[in-house]
Write a protein that holds these residues in place. Structure first.
Motif, mmCIF file in Angstrom:
data_model
loop_
_atom_site.group_PDB
_atom_site.id
_atom_site.type_symbol
_atom_site.label_atom_id
_atom_site.label_comp_id
_atom_site.label_asym_id
_atom_site.label_seq_id
_atom_site.Cartn_x
_atom_site.Cartn_y
_atom_site.Cartn_z
ATOM 1 N N ASN A 1 0.848 -1.187 0.000
ATOM 2 C CA ASN A 1 0.000 0.000 0.000
ATOM 3 C C ASN A 1 0.883 1.237 0.000
ATOM 4 O O ASN A 1 1.637 1.462 0.936
ATOM 5 N N GLN A 2 0.792 2.021 -1.070
ATOM 6 C CA GLN A 2 1.653 3.183 -1.252
ATOM 7 C C GLN A 2 0.874 4.451 -0.922
ATOM 8 O O GLN A 2 -0.226 4.663 -1.437
ATOM 9 N N ASN B 1 4.969 13.210 -6.574
ATOM 10 C CA ASN B 1 5.104 12.749 -7.949
ATOM 11 C C ASN B 1 4.516 11.376 -8.219
ATOM 12 O O ASN B 1 4.625 10.870 -9.320
ATOM 13 N N GLN B 2 3.887 10.730 -7.227
ATOM 14 C CA GLN B 2 3.269 9.425 -7.441
ATOM 15 C C GLN B 2 1.894 9.379 -6.799
ATOM 16 O O GLN B 2 1.712 9.874 -5.691
ATOM 17 N N PRO B 3 0.943 8.752 -7.487
ATOM 18 C CA PRO B 3 -0.372 8.569 -6.854
ATOM 19 C C PRO B 3 -0.304 7.416 -5.843
ATOM 20 O O PRO B 3 0.594 6.578 -5.911
ATOM 21 N N GLY B 4 -1.240 7.394 -4.923
ATOM 22 C CA GLY B 4 -1.287 6.317 -3.941
ATOM 23 C C GLY B 4 -1.973 5.102 -4.521
ATOM 24 O O GLY B 4 -2.403 5.087 -5.664
#
Length: 104
Positions: free
Chosen positions: A48-49, A54-57
């Protein structure tokens, strides 16, 4: 203590034990202090991010390190894992296939 390995970044390896037993992949990164390697398409987990600038979750697939004792050099001709040895030729140390004696 940092160990030296007979496997290098870019080598084709086969997994000997674990959940990915029998799968092959290329070494992306070696982690000598932990005695582990990151192999493409091997030991993948869902993570799970959290979103950042610069990145979506969301849930991402990620390769996790695998211990080098669980990996073996993969020989394309023999279609199996092989042992790697060293031989000195022309004042250079080269890696060789222990069963056939061919240079890698």
């Amino acid at each position: 203590m940092v160990k030296k390995f007979k496997l290098k970044k870019g080598d084709e390896v086969i997994v000997i034990t674990g959940k990915d037993k029998g799968k092959t992949g290329k070494i992306l990164k070696m982690l000598p202090k932990q005695m582990k390697a990151i192999v493409s398409e091997i030991n993948r987990v869902k993570k799970n991010q959290k979103p950042d600038n610069n990145q979506p979750g969301g849930i991402i697939d990620k390769e996790m390190p695998i211990h080098v004792s669980n990996l073996s050099f993969y020989d394309q001709e023999q279609k199996k894992g092989i042992k790697v040895g060293f031989k000195i030729s022309n004042n250079k140390k080269v890696r060789v296939n222990k069963s056939s004696g061919k240079e890698i």
